[in-house]
Motif scaffolding. Structure first.
Motif, PDB file in Angstrom:
ATOM      1  N   ASP A 125     -12.330 -18.334   9.942  1.00  0.00           N
ATOM      2  CA  ASP A 125     -12.230 -17.249   8.963  1.00  0.00           C
ATOM      3  C   ASP A 125     -11.413 -17.611   7.726  1.00  0.00           C
ATOM      4  O   ASP A 125     -11.176 -16.755   6.877  1.00  0.00           O
ATOM      5  N   THR A 126     -10.965 -18.857   7.612  1.00  0.00           N
ATOM      6  CA  THR A 126     -10.164 -19.274   6.464  1.00  0.00           C
ATOM      7  C   THR A 126     -11.061 -19.956   5.442  1.00  0.00           C
ATOM      8  O   THR A 126     -11.760 -20.913   5.765  1.00  0.00           O
ATOM      9  N   LYS A 127     -11.039 -19.462   4.221  1.00  0.00           N
ATOM     10  CA  LYS A 127     -11.929 -19.963   3.161  1.00  0.00           C
ATOM     11  C   LYS A 127     -11.289 -21.046   2.300  1.00  0.00           C
ATOM     12  O   LYS A 127     -11.983 -21.773   1.599  1.00  0.00           O
ATOM     13  N   SER A 128      -9.952 -21.147   2.288  1.00  0.00           N
ATOM     14  CA  SER A 128      -9.304 -22.187   1.490  1.00  0.00           C
ATOM     15  C   SER A 128      -7.873 -22.380   1.974  1.00  0.00           C
ATOM     16  O   SER A 128      -7.317 -21.530   2.667  1.00  0.00           O
ATOM     17  N   TYR A 129      -7.298 -23.513   1.606  1.00  0.00           N
ATOM     18  CA  TYR A 129      -5.908 -23.844   1.922  1.00  0.00           C
ATOM     19  C   TYR A 129      -5.240 -24.371   0.673  1.00  0.00           C
ATOM     20  O   TYR A 129      -5.890 -24.931  -0.208  1.00  0.00           O
ATOM     21  N   GLU A 130      -3.922 -24.257   0.624  1.00  0.00           N
ATOM     22  CA  GLU A 130      -3.132 -24.922  -0.398  1.00  0.00           C
ATOM     23  C   GLU A 130      -2.551 -26.170   0.246  1.00  0.00           C
ATOM     24  O   GLU A 130      -1.949 -26.088   1.315  1.00  0.00           O
ATOM     25  N   LEU A 131      -2.734 -27.314  -0.379  1.00  0.00           N
ATOM     26  CA  LEU A 131      -2.256 -28.558   0.218  1.00  0.00           C
ATOM     27  C   LEU A 131      -0.742 -28.679   0.163  1.00  0.00           C
ATOM     28  O   LEU A 131      -0.152 -29.398   0.943  1.00  0.00           O
TER      29      LEU A 131
END
Length: 127
Positions: A62-68
């Protein structure tokens, strides 16, 4: 003690598996879906988990993006020829973000490529 694996969170597991297996030449070692937790774990590497450190790709459904973030640096891979490795990676659709050449302030030949989620992979030429 020994290092077992490094975990990277990925947005699109199929795209990431293609990069690590088809572009970097790793093998898919195992993959497990956890429907109740809504995530998948896939382990890739050059050797077995019994003998080698591997990479765990974690896909949270359900996660569409991450911050590196700015604390993580890179995963490093040893290669025989960094110049040839860059050419092969580029041919397979990979993104080279630093061409092969001597590192600053040293003689070691290195290069950097980027996986589909923006993680940096350093190629270090043996010898």
């Amino acid at each position: 003690m020994r290092i077992l694996h490094t975990m990277l969170r990925v947005v699109n597991l199929d795209r990431s598996l293609a990069f690590y297996t088809e572009v970097l030449g790793m093998r898919m070692l195992r993959r497990n879906d956890y429907p109740e937790g809504r995530f998948t774990l896939a382990f890739v590497g050059y050797g077995s988990e019994a003998d080698s450190a591997v990479i765990e790709l974690t896909h949270n459904w359900d996660t569409k993006s991450y911050e590196l973030g700015n604390a993580f640096g890179h995963v490093a891979l040893a290669v025989d020829d960094a110049y040839a490795a860059c050419a092969a990676i580029r041919e397979r659709g990979g993104k080279v973000v630093r061409e092969a050449g001597p590192m600053k302030h040293g003689n070691t030949v290195i290069s950097f490529v980027e996986d589909p989620d923006g993680y940096k992979i350093e190629l270090i030429q043996r010898g």
